[in-house]
Design a protein around this motif. Structure first.
Motif, PDB file in Angstrom:
ATOM      1  N   GLY A  39      14.601 -49.849   1.618  1.00 47.95           N
ATOM      2  CA  GLY A  39      15.347 -48.615   1.432  1.00 47.95           C
ATOM      3  C   GLY A  39      15.639 -47.873   2.719  1.00 47.95           C
ATOM      4  N   VAL A  40      14.776 -48.024   3.724  1.00 52.53           N
ATOM      5  CA  VAL A  40      14.992 -47.336   4.999  1.00 52.53           C
ATOM      6  C   VAL A  40      15.673 -48.225   6.027  1.00 52.53           C
ATOM      7  CG1 VAL A  40      13.072 -45.740   4.657  1.00 52.53           C
ATOM      8  CG2 VAL A  40      12.682 -47.879   5.881  1.00 52.53           C
ATOM      9  N   SER A  41      15.855 -49.492   5.685  1.00 51.12           N
ATOM     10  CA  SER A  41      16.487 -50.397   6.647  1.00 51.12           C
ATOM     11  C   SER A  41      17.820 -50.942   6.157  1.00 51.12           C
ATOM     12  CB  SER A  41      15.538 -51.560   6.972  1.00 51.12           C
ATOM     13  OG  SER A  41      15.303 -52.328   5.804  1.00 51.12           O
ATOM     14  N   ALA A 135      17.865 -39.847  14.651  1.00 50.57           N
ATOM     15  CA  ALA A 135      17.328 -40.611  13.526  1.00 50.57           C
ATOM     16  C   ALA A 135      17.811 -39.999  12.222  1.00 50.57           C
ATOM     17  CB  ALA A 135      15.801 -40.605  13.563  1.00 50.57           C
ATOM     18  N   THR A 136      17.942 -40.842  11.223  1.00 49.26           N
ATOM     19  CA  THR A 136      18.265 -40.413   9.867  1.00 49.26           C
ATOM     20  C   THR A 136      17.081 -40.776   8.992  1.00 49.26           C
ATOM     21  OG1 THR A 136      20.622 -40.844  10.243  1.00 49.26           O
ATOM     22  CG2 THR A 136      19.886 -40.698   7.948  1.00 49.26           C
ATOM     23  N   VAL A 137      16.545 -39.796   8.275  1.00 47.20           N
ATOM     24  CA  VAL A 137      15.336 -40.003   7.478  1.00 47.20           C
ATOM     25  C   VAL A 137      15.594 -39.515   6.057  1.00 47.20           C
ATOM     26  CG1 VAL A 137      12.887 -39.427   7.224  1.00 47.20           C
ATOM     27  CG2 VAL A 137      13.880 -39.683   9.517  1.00 47.20           C
ATOM     28  N   GLY A 138      15.261 -40.356   5.094  1.00 47.60           N
ATOM     29  CA  GLY A 138      15.383 -39.953   3.692  1.00 47.60           C
ATOM     30  C   GLY A 138      14.508 -38.751   3.396  1.00 47.60           C
ATOM     31  N   MET A 139      15.038 -37.827   2.613  1.00 48.77           N
ATOM     32  CA  MET A 139      14.327 -36.582   2.297  1.00 48.77           C
ATOM     33  C   MET A 139      12.942 -36.856   1.694  1.00 48.77           C
ATOM     34  SD  MET A 139      14.662 -33.272   2.456  1.00 48.77           S
ATOM     35  CE  MET A 139      16.367 -32.756   2.390  1.00 48.77           C
ATOM     36  N   GLY A 140      12.790 -37.951   0.987  1.00 48.59           N
ATOM     37  CA  GLY A 140      11.511 -38.261   0.362  1.00 48.59           C
ATOM     38  C   GLY A 140      10.498 -38.925   1.278  1.00 48.59           C
ATOM     39  N   ASN A 141      10.862 -39.176   2.533  1.00 44.67           N
ATOM     40  CA  ASN A 141       9.974 -39.867   3.462  1.00 44.67           C
ATOM     41  C   ASN A 141       9.221 -38.846   4.326  1.00 44.67           C
ATOM     42  OD1 ASN A 141       8.728 -41.522   5.322  1.00 44.67           O
ATOM     43  ND2 ASN A 141      10.501 -42.843   5.621  1.00 44.67           N
ATOM     44  N   ALA A 142       8.266 -38.173   3.712  1.00 37.76           N
ATOM     45  CA  ALA A 142       7.522 -37.112   4.402  1.00 37.76           C
ATOM     46  C   ALA A 142       6.796 -37.593   5.660  1.00 37.76           C
ATOM     47  CB  ALA A 142       6.543 -36.445   3.439  1.00 37.76           C
ATOM     48  N   PRO A 143       6.164 -38.786   5.656  1.00 36.14           N
ATOM     49  CA  PRO A 143       5.496 -39.220   6.890  1.00 36.14           C
ATOM     50  C   PRO A 143       6.467 -39.362   8.073  1.00 36.14           C
ATOM     51  CG  PRO A 143       4.702 -40.505   5.029  1.00 36.14           C
ATOM     52  CD  PRO A 143       5.866 -39.697   4.527  1.00 36.14           C
ATOM     53  N   SER A 144       7.666 -39.888   7.830  1.00 33.50           N
ATOM     54  CA  SER A 144       8.641 -40.012   8.923  1.00 33.50           C
ATOM     55  C   SER A 144       9.150 -38.654   9.373  1.00 33.50           C
ATOM     56  CB  SER A 144       9.815 -40.901   8.504  1.00 33.50           C
ATOM     57  OG  SER A 144       9.408 -42.248   8.470  1.00 33.50           O
ATOM     58  N   MET A 145       9.310 -37.734   8.445  1.00 34.37           N
ATOM     59  CA  MET A 145       9.750 -36.383   8.818  1.00 34.37           C
ATOM     60  C   MET A 145       8.713 -35.736   9.743  1.00 34.37           C
ATOM     61  SD  MET A 145      12.540 -35.391   6.842  1.00 34.37           S
ATOM     62  CE  MET A 145      12.639 -34.511   5.330  1.00 34.37           C
ATOM     63  N   GLN A 160      24.077 -34.715   2.093  1.00 37.15           N
ATOM     64  CA  GLN A 160      23.835 -34.653   0.656  1.00 37.15           C
ATOM     65  C   GLN A 160      24.066 -36.008   0.002  1.00 37.15           C
ATOM     66  OE1 GLN A 160      22.777 -31.568  -0.711  1.00 37.15           O
ATOM     67  NE2 GLN A 160      22.657 -31.172   1.484  1.00 37.15           N
ATOM     68  N   ALA A 161      23.152 -36.412  -0.890  1.00 33.68           N
ATOM     69  CA  ALA A 161      23.275 -37.641  -1.683  1.00 33.68           C
ATOM     70  C   ALA A 161      23.714 -38.817  -0.803  1.00 33.68           C
ATOM     71  CB  ALA A 161      24.253 -37.423  -2.841  1.00 33.68           C
ATOM     72  N   TRP A 162      23.052 -38.998   0.319  1.00 35.52           N
ATOM     73  CA  TRP A 162      23.457 -39.961   1.341  1.00 35.52           C
ATOM     74  C   TRP A 162      22.879 -41.357   1.115  1.00 35.52           C
ATOM     75  CZ3 TRP A 162      27.274 -39.536   4.612  1.00 35.52           C
ATOM     76  CH2 TRP A 162      27.337 -40.382   5.722  1.00 35.52           C
ATOM     77  N   LEU A 163      21.683 -41.422   0.567  1.00 30.97           N
ATOM     78  CA  LEU A 163      20.988 -42.700   0.409  1.00 30.97           C
ATOM     79  C   LEU A 163      20.838 -43.033  -1.070  1.00 30.97           C
ATOM     80  CD1 LEU A 163      18.168 -42.031   3.019  1.00 30.97           C
ATOM     81  CD2 LEU A 163      20.250 -43.377   3.364  1.00 30.97           C
ATOM     82  N   ARG A 164      21.233 -44.242  -1.416  1.00 30.72           N
ATOM     83  CA  ARG A 164      21.076 -44.687  -2.792  1.00 30.72           C
ATOM     84  C   ARG A 164      19.710 -45.349  -2.923  1.00 30.72           C
ATOM     85  NH1 ARG A 164      24.721 -49.125  -5.871  1.00 30.72           N
ATOM     86  NH2 ARG A 164      23.759 -48.900  -7.909  1.00 30.72           N
ATOM     87  N   THR A 165      18.922 -44.873  -3.870  1.00 34.50           N
ATOM     88  CA  THR A 165      17.585 -45.420  -4.086  1.00 34.50           C
ATOM     89  C   THR A 165      17.500 -45.969  -5.505  1.00 34.50           C
ATOM     90  OG1 THR A 165      16.578 -43.415  -4.985  1.00 34.50           O
ATOM     91  CG2 THR A 165      16.657 -43.614  -2.566  1.00 34.50           C
ATOM     92  N   ALA A 166      16.404 -46.592  -5.830  1.00 35.33           N
ATOM     93  CA  ALA A 166      16.201 -47.140  -7.171  1.00 35.33           C
ATOM     94  C   ALA A 166      16.168 -46.037  -8.225  1.00 35.33           C
ATOM     95  CB  ALA A 166      14.900 -47.941  -7.219  1.00 35.33           C
ATOM     96  N   THR A 167      15.845 -44.828  -7.804  1.00 37.80           N
ATOM     97  CA  THR A 167      15.755 -43.721  -8.760  1.00 37.80           C
ATOM     98  C   THR A 167      16.948 -42.771  -8.699  1.00 37.80           C
ATOM     99  OG1 THR A 167      14.479 -42.424  -7.171  1.00 37.80           O
ATOM    100  CG2 THR A 167      13.231 -43.776  -8.747  1.00 37.80           C
ATOM    101  N   GLY A 168      17.945 -43.088  -7.874  1.00 36.93           N
ATOM    102  CA  GLY A 168      19.128 -42.235  -7.762  1.00 36.93           C
ATOM    103  C   GLY A 168      19.448 -41.925  -6.318  1.00 36.93           C
ATOM    104  N   GLN A 170      19.575 -39.765  -2.817  1.00 35.90           N
ATOM    105  CA  GLN A 170      18.633 -38.945  -2.057  1.00 35.90           C
ATOM    106  C   GLN A 170      19.343 -38.371  -0.838  1.00 35.90           C
ATOM    107  OE1 GLN A 170      15.264 -40.590   0.565  1.00 35.90           O
ATOM    108  NE2 GLN A 170      14.235 -40.091  -1.366  1.00 35.90           N
ATOM    109  N   ASP A 171      19.027 -37.140  -0.510  1.00 40.44           N
ATOM    110  CA  ASP A 171      19.559 -36.533   0.710  1.00 40.44           C
ATOM    111  C   ASP A 171      18.913 -37.207   1.929  1.00 40.44           C
ATOM    112  OD1 ASP A 171      20.876 -34.806  -0.974  1.00 40.44           O
ATOM    113  OD2 ASP A 171      19.648 -33.055  -0.475  1.00 40.44           O
TER     114      ASP A 171
END
Length: 184
Positions: A39-41, A135-145, A160-168, A170-171
Motif C-alpha cells: 500500500g505504501v509502495s 515524502a508522501t505518507v498515508g494519513m493512517g501511517n502514524a509511525p511514518s508521520m 484528499q482521498a489520494w490513496l486507494r486502500t483495501a478499506t477505501g 485515504q488522505d
C-alpha cells in the motif's frame, strides 16, 4: 563507598547505507513481496526473482539517467540488510527528490529508520547537492508521520482521498525538508 549511578540508556546500534549487491536478491525478494507494505509502495503484485535479478544488474545506473537511488540499510552489529531507503523522482533542475524508507517488520522500533533517513538526507545535501527532499505518507501511517516530523520534515499539505486502500480512500500528507535550511 561508591555511589550508585543512574542507569545509562542502551547504546543505539549505528546504521550504515550501502549500495545494492547481487547478494541482496533474497532480501529484496522478501521485502518487495510483503503485501503489508504494498500500500505504501504502489505495488499490487508479487515481484519475481528474475525481475529482481535484472533490477540488481542495473541498480548502480547513473542517478541522472534512472532518476532514482536505492541504498540498503545495515547495522554495525550485522551486515545483514534491515531495510532500504530510496530517493526517487530526482529532479536535477529543481534539485529535489522524493524520499522513502522501508524497514523489515522484524527490525522496526530500533531507531534504524530515523538514522537511515538522516544519513540519506546528509547524502542528498552534501553529495547530490539537493535543495530539498519530500515524502508522501498515508494519513493512517502514524509511525511514518512521527518519523518524518522527528527528522525535521514539515507538513506542507494534505491530498484528499489520494490513496486507494483495501478499506477505501485515504488522505495523504505531504512532507518537505529544505536541506539548506538545516545547515548551521
Amino acid at each position: 563507598m561508591p555511589t550508585a549511578s543512574a542507569p545509562q540508556p542502551a547504546q543505539r546500534n549505528a546504521v550504515f547505507l550501502r549500495a545494492l549487491e547481487p547478494e541482496d536478491l533474497e532480501f529484496l525478494f522478501a521485502l518487495e513481496n510483503d503485501p503489508d507494505i504494498w500500500g505504501v509502495s504502489d505495488t499490487l503484485a508479487p515481484v519475481s526473482r528474475t525481475a529482481l535479478r535484472e533490477y540488481l544488474l542495473h541498480a548502480s545506473a547513473d542517478l541522472y539517467v534512472v532518476r532514482q537511488l536505492r541504498l540498503v540499510v545495515t547495522t554495525e552489529i550485522s551486515s545483514a540488510p534491515v531495510g532500504v531507503v530510496d530517493l526517487f523522482e530526482y529532479d536535477p533542475l529543481h534539485q529535489r527528490a522524493g524520499i522513502g524508507i522501508t524497514i523489515l517488520a522484524s527490525e522496526r522500533r530500533h531507531g534504524y529508520a530515523r538514522q537511515a533517513l538522516e544519513l540519506m538526507k546528509n547524502h542528498a545535501r552534501h553529495v547530490l547537492r539537493l535543495h530539498q527532499v519530500y515524502a508522501t505518507v498515508g494519513m493512517g501511517n502514524a509511525p511514518s508521520m512521527r518519523l518524518f516530523r522527528a527528522a525535521g520534515f514539515r507538513r506542507v499539505g494534505t491530498r484528499q482521498a489520494w490513496l486507494r486502500t483495501a478499506t477505501g480512500w485515504q488522505d495523504a500528507v505531504e512532507w518537505q525538508c529544505l536541506l539548506e535550511a538545516e545547515q548551521s
